[in-house]
Design an enzyme around this catalytic site. Structure first.
Site, mmCIF file in Angstrom:
data_model
loop_
_atom_site.group_PDB
_atom_site.id
_atom_site.type_symbol
_atom_site.label_atom_id
_atom_site.label_comp_id
_atom_site.label_asym_id
_atom_site.label_seq_id
_atom_site.Cartn_x
_atom_site.Cartn_y
_atom_site.Cartn_z
ATOM 1 N N GLY A 97 26.110 33.066 50.087
ATOM 2 C CA GLY A 97 27.332 32.325 49.778
ATOM 3 C C GLY A 97 27.048 30.934 49.234
ATOM 4 O O GLY A 97 27.760 30.436 48.357
ATOM 5 N N GLU A 121 31.344 44.272 46.605
ATOM 6 C CA GLU A 121 32.098 43.785 45.452
ATOM 7 C C GLU A 121 31.501 42.437 45.063
ATOM 8 O O GLU A 121 31.911 41.394 45.561
ATOM 9 C CB GLU A 121 33.571 43.640 45.829
ATOM 10 C CG GLU A 121 34.177 44.929 46.341
ATOM 11 C CD GLU A 121 35.248 44.692 47.396
ATOM 12 O OE1 GLU A 121 35.317 43.588 47.964
ATOM 13 O OE2 GLU A 121 36.009 45.624 47.646
#
Length: 173
Positions: A97, A121
């Site tokens: 992230g 995804e």
């Protein structure tokens, strides 16, 4: 409650299946899952919820693949998971992230009884080079209270590869 890493390990082979399992990927309260070498990308820019959207396969080369911002890439985990009596959830690792890479847009919530590979995804904020085999995300398990019916979708259960959206099946009679 979330299971501890040790409890995940204790439940392996009975209520939790992770194949292959490597103890080095076990954390204090989760297990890191790795990115498979294949990705899918939709062939058309415009997608339609009521139709099957065609996708093509891309293989991540050994020297990595540069992802483009604004484009959705579907990947999957190397690890196959199966759960009995626990609710599996998936989150990206903080190190991933912090590079601006999302590993799921909305599909981090699993269902008790799910069997299969996790479809990722992948979406990036800026260009990023990715590599297969990287510990991309982490699975963790919640306890569930009350009676339940195990997950038995005719769309995603027992999958063997990357799963594009099968939402169009919801519109079929």
């Amino acid at each position: 409650m979330i299971l501890s890493g040790q409890r995940i390990k204790d439940k392996l082979g009975s209520e939790i299946i992770i194949e292959p399992f490597d103890e080095k990927q076990l954390g204090p309260n989760s297990y890191n899952l790795r990115l498979h070498k294949e990705l899918l990308v939709y062939e058309n820019y415009e997608l339609d919820m009521k139709k099957e959207n065609k996708a093509k396969t891309i293989v991540i080369p050994d020297d990595g693949l540069l992802l483009e911002p604004g484009k959705l890439y579907l990947g999957r985990t190397i690890e196959y998971t199966r759960t009995h009596t626990y609710v599996p959830m998936l989150e990206g690792r903080s190190s991933i992230g912090r590079l601006g890479l999302f590993v799921h847009i909305t599909a981090g919530f699993g269902d008790v009884g799910f069997n299969g590979f996790w479809t990722l995804e992948l979406y990036c904020i800026q260009p990023i080079r990715i590599y297969s085999g990287v510990e991309m995300c982490q699975i963790f398990y919640h306890t569930i209270e009350g009676l339940y019916v195990p997950y038995a979708s005719n769309k995603y259960q027992n999958n063997h590869g990357i799963q594009p959206s099968l939402l169009y099946k919801d519109f079929e009679l």
